[in-house]
Design a protein around this motif. Structure first.
Motif, PDB file in Angstrom:
ATOM      1  N   HIS A 156       0.856  -1.340  -0.192  1.00 19.06           N
ATOM      2  CA  HIS A 156      -0.248   0.023   0.223  1.00 19.06           C
ATOM      3  C   HIS A 156       0.848   1.542  -0.204  1.00 19.06           C
ATOM      4  CE1 HIS A 156       0.134   1.188   4.602  1.00 19.06           C
ATOM      5  NE2 HIS A 156       0.279  -0.123   4.418  1.00 19.06           N
ATOM      6  N   TRP A 159       1.614   2.076  -3.530  1.00 19.68           N
ATOM      7  CA  TRP A 159       0.790   2.366  -4.332  1.00 19.68           C
ATOM      8  C   TRP A 159       0.404   4.303  -4.304  1.00 19.68           C
ATOM      9  CZ3 TRP A 159      -2.780   0.724  -7.602  1.00 19.68           C
ATOM     10  CH2 TRP A 159      -4.193   1.940  -8.114  1.00 19.68           C
ATOM     11  N   GLU A 163       1.066   7.459  -6.642  1.00 18.43           N
ATOM     12  CA  GLU A 163       0.398   8.476  -6.611  1.00 18.43           C
ATOM     13  C   GLU A 163       0.903   9.654  -5.778  1.00 18.43           C
ATOM     14  OE1 GLU A 163      -4.447   7.069  -4.613  1.00 18.43           O
ATOM     15  OE2 GLU A 163      -2.129   7.470  -3.010  1.00 18.43           O
ATOM     16  N   ASN A 211      -6.255  -2.092 -14.193  1.00 15.39           N
ATOM     17  CA  ASN A 211      -5.702  -1.840 -12.865  1.00 15.39           C
ATOM     18  C   ASN A 211      -7.129  -1.069 -11.249  1.00 15.39           C
ATOM     19  OD1 ASN A 211      -4.128   0.633 -11.108  1.00 15.39           O
ATOM     20  ND2 ASN A 211      -4.795   2.097 -12.989  1.00 15.39           N
ATOM     21  N   LYS A 213      -7.362  -1.761  -7.903  1.00 12.34           N
ATOM     22  CA  LYS A 213      -6.321  -1.358  -7.079  1.00 12.34           C
ATOM     23  C   LYS A 213      -6.491  -2.569  -5.752  1.00 12.34           C
ATOM     24  CE  LYS A 213      -6.135   1.880  -2.817  1.00 12.34           C
ATOM     25  NZ  LYS A 213      -6.544   3.557  -2.946  1.00 12.34           N
ATOM     26  N   LEU A 217      -3.685  -4.209  -4.522  1.00 11.45           N
ATOM     27  CA  LEU A 217      -3.219  -5.356  -2.947  1.00 11.45           C
ATOM     28  C   LEU A 217      -3.114  -5.952  -2.055  1.00 11.45           C
ATOM     29  CD1 LEU A 217      -3.427  -0.414  -2.263  1.00 11.45           C
ATOM     30  CD2 LEU A 217      -1.220  -1.594  -3.262  1.00 11.45           C
ATOM     31  N   ILE A 239       3.059  -1.921  -9.075  1.00 13.06           N
ATOM     32  CA  ILE A 239       1.539  -1.666  -8.260  1.00 13.06           C
ATOM     33  C   ILE A 239       1.834   0.162  -8.400  1.00 13.06           C
ATOM     34  CG2 ILE A 239       0.677  -1.393  -5.840  1.00 13.06           C
ATOM     35  CD1 ILE A 239       1.452  -4.532  -6.222  1.00 13.06           C
ATOM     36  N   SER A 240       3.075   0.596  -8.371  1.00 10.11           N
ATOM     37  CA  SER A 240       3.532   1.998  -8.613  1.00 10.11           C
ATOM     38  C   SER A 240       3.083   2.092  -9.606  1.00 10.11           C
ATOM     39  CB  SER A 240       4.729   2.122  -7.712  1.00 10.11           C
ATOM     40  OG  SER A 240       6.131   1.578  -9.345  1.00 10.11           O
ATOM     41  N   ALA A 243      -1.150   2.990  -9.450  1.00  9.59           N
ATOM     42  CA  ALA A 243      -1.367   3.949  -9.205  1.00  9.59           C
ATOM     43  C   ALA A 243      -0.413   5.596 -10.055  1.00  9.59           C
ATOM     44  CB  ALA A 243      -0.412   4.572  -7.424  1.00  9.59           C
TER      45      ALA A 243
END
Lengths: 273, 108
Positions: A156, A159, A163, A211, A213, A217, A239-240, A243
């Protein structure tokens, strides 16, 4: 300006170092997929490419292991590996310390990161660049997520890092491309090298492409280690990118190539506001 | 602390041409800097990839070390399998072997 390109790709050292040991048709298809990604990247006219990689002790060790690190230099060098073994000559790669500084200052508003004014590239960055920017003429901003030395960066937080990277890119006047590099399931550098869980990989790529999330996660390191090996920890970089891009992914190439130790992957993601 | 020291040696060697040059000319002087057990020091001095693997070195550190030694890939894989055969299962870390001893993964 903001993001102009987002993608993910494999970085396994065997892709360049053991190409001669692989089935030629598979190598040809993979190289074509890298070439296509290179063309897409070039068509986006980026001023800089942020490479979010899972490095392998080229810079960071358990003496002082950051969850996240970002390079802040005008030049980088690599690979650290024996060039003949990796199949990539040692070279210098352009960076942009000022751009790095601006990205870092914005990212650290919400995610605690380390920065580094010197940084050596290993196969995690050099293999993708070998195919995508073979003349090493594009400015690179290296970023790293700890996927090697447990305790690892929580998913997380990967992620949240993505962002924050997006928010930082939105503040820049430059056209920013981002690339996550790593493997999905694999057991690299062990006698298991070549073991690949294709079912697990395809399920992950479905979630990544959508995508999703919650699904991304929901992975945890205990299950990932059992089903996807220690190499599976590198899903953090992919994953990043999800995000940051906020869009939908397209998998252009996926094929297990055992001698390369990984299901070779080339994918891009649309960029959504 | 000891496995940490062995891995720290591999980290320093793998990334630093200066350490590599010194290790070639005076390996003992380099190894004196690290708090190694007799077994770890002997494994490094004899380039015993199999034992270093069993002792729990991170595979990425070990793989780059094998590359520094100029070890071809099939020999590297075989050395790790021989290590497990001779010394038993990997004792620490996240790079344990999960395949059978005689299994040919990727035809190696």
């Amino acid at each position: 300006m903001s993001l102009v390109f987002a993608g993910i790709c494999s970085h396994a050292p065997g892709i360049t170092g053991r190409a001669h040991m692989a089935e030629p048709t598979a190598v040809k298809s993979l190289h074509a997929a890298y070439r296509s990604m290179s063309e897409q990247l070039k068509a986006s006219r980026p001023d800089a490419l942020v490479v979010i990689a899972a490095e392998h002790f080229a810079n960071f060790f358990m003496s002082n292991m950051p969850s996240f690190a970002i390079g802040m230099a005008d030049r980088y060098e690599g690979p650290i590996e024996d060039p003949q073994w990796l199949g990539i000559a040692r070279t210098s790669v352009p960076g942009n310390a000022d751009l790095s500084r601006r990205l870092i200052q914005e990212i650290m508003q919400s995610v605690d990161i380390a920065y580094a004014e010197e940084w050596k590239f290993d196969h995690g960055i050099m293999v993708p660049l070998h195919f995508l920017t073979p003349d090493y003429d594009l400015t690179i901003v290296p970023m790293n997520i700890n996927c090697q030395g447990p305790p690892l960066t929580p998913l997380h937080r990967a992620w949240a890092f993505g962002e924050a990277l997006r928010r930082a890119a939105d503040t820049c006047s430059e056209r920013i491309a981002i690339l996550g590099t790593g493997g999905i399931s694999h057991w690299p550098a062990t006698p298991d090298s070549g073991k690949i869980n294709e079912t697990w990989d395809r399920e992950f790529l479905r979630s990544w492409s959508a995508n999703n999330k919650a699904a991304l996660l929901a992975y945890n390191d205990t299950d990932t280690y059992r089903e996807a090996g220690q190499g599976g920890f590198e899903i953090r970089t992919f994953i990043s990118v999800s995000a940051a891009a906020k869009g939908l992914g397209s998998v252009h190439f996926y094929q297990p190539i055992p001698i390369f130790a990984v299901g070779c992957t080339i994918a891009t993601m649309t960029i959504t506001e | 602390m000891s496995l940490y020291s062995m891995q720290k040696f591999l980290f320093d060697l793998n990334r630093d041409p200066g350490v590599q040059a010194l290790f070639r000319s005076a390996p003992g002087n380099v190894l004196d800097r690290y708090d190694l057990t007799r077994e770890e020091r002997a494994a490094i001095e004899t380039h015993n990839i199999g034992l270093i693997y069993v002792l729990g070195a991170n595979g990425q550190l070990l793989m780059h070390y094998a590359a520094y030694l100029g070890m071809p890939w099939p020999e590297y894989i075989a050395a790790m399998r021989n290590g497990v055969t001779q010394h038993g299962a990997v004792r620490a870390g996240i790079y344990a072997m999960t395949t059978d001893l005689n299994e040919k993964v990727a035809n190696i």
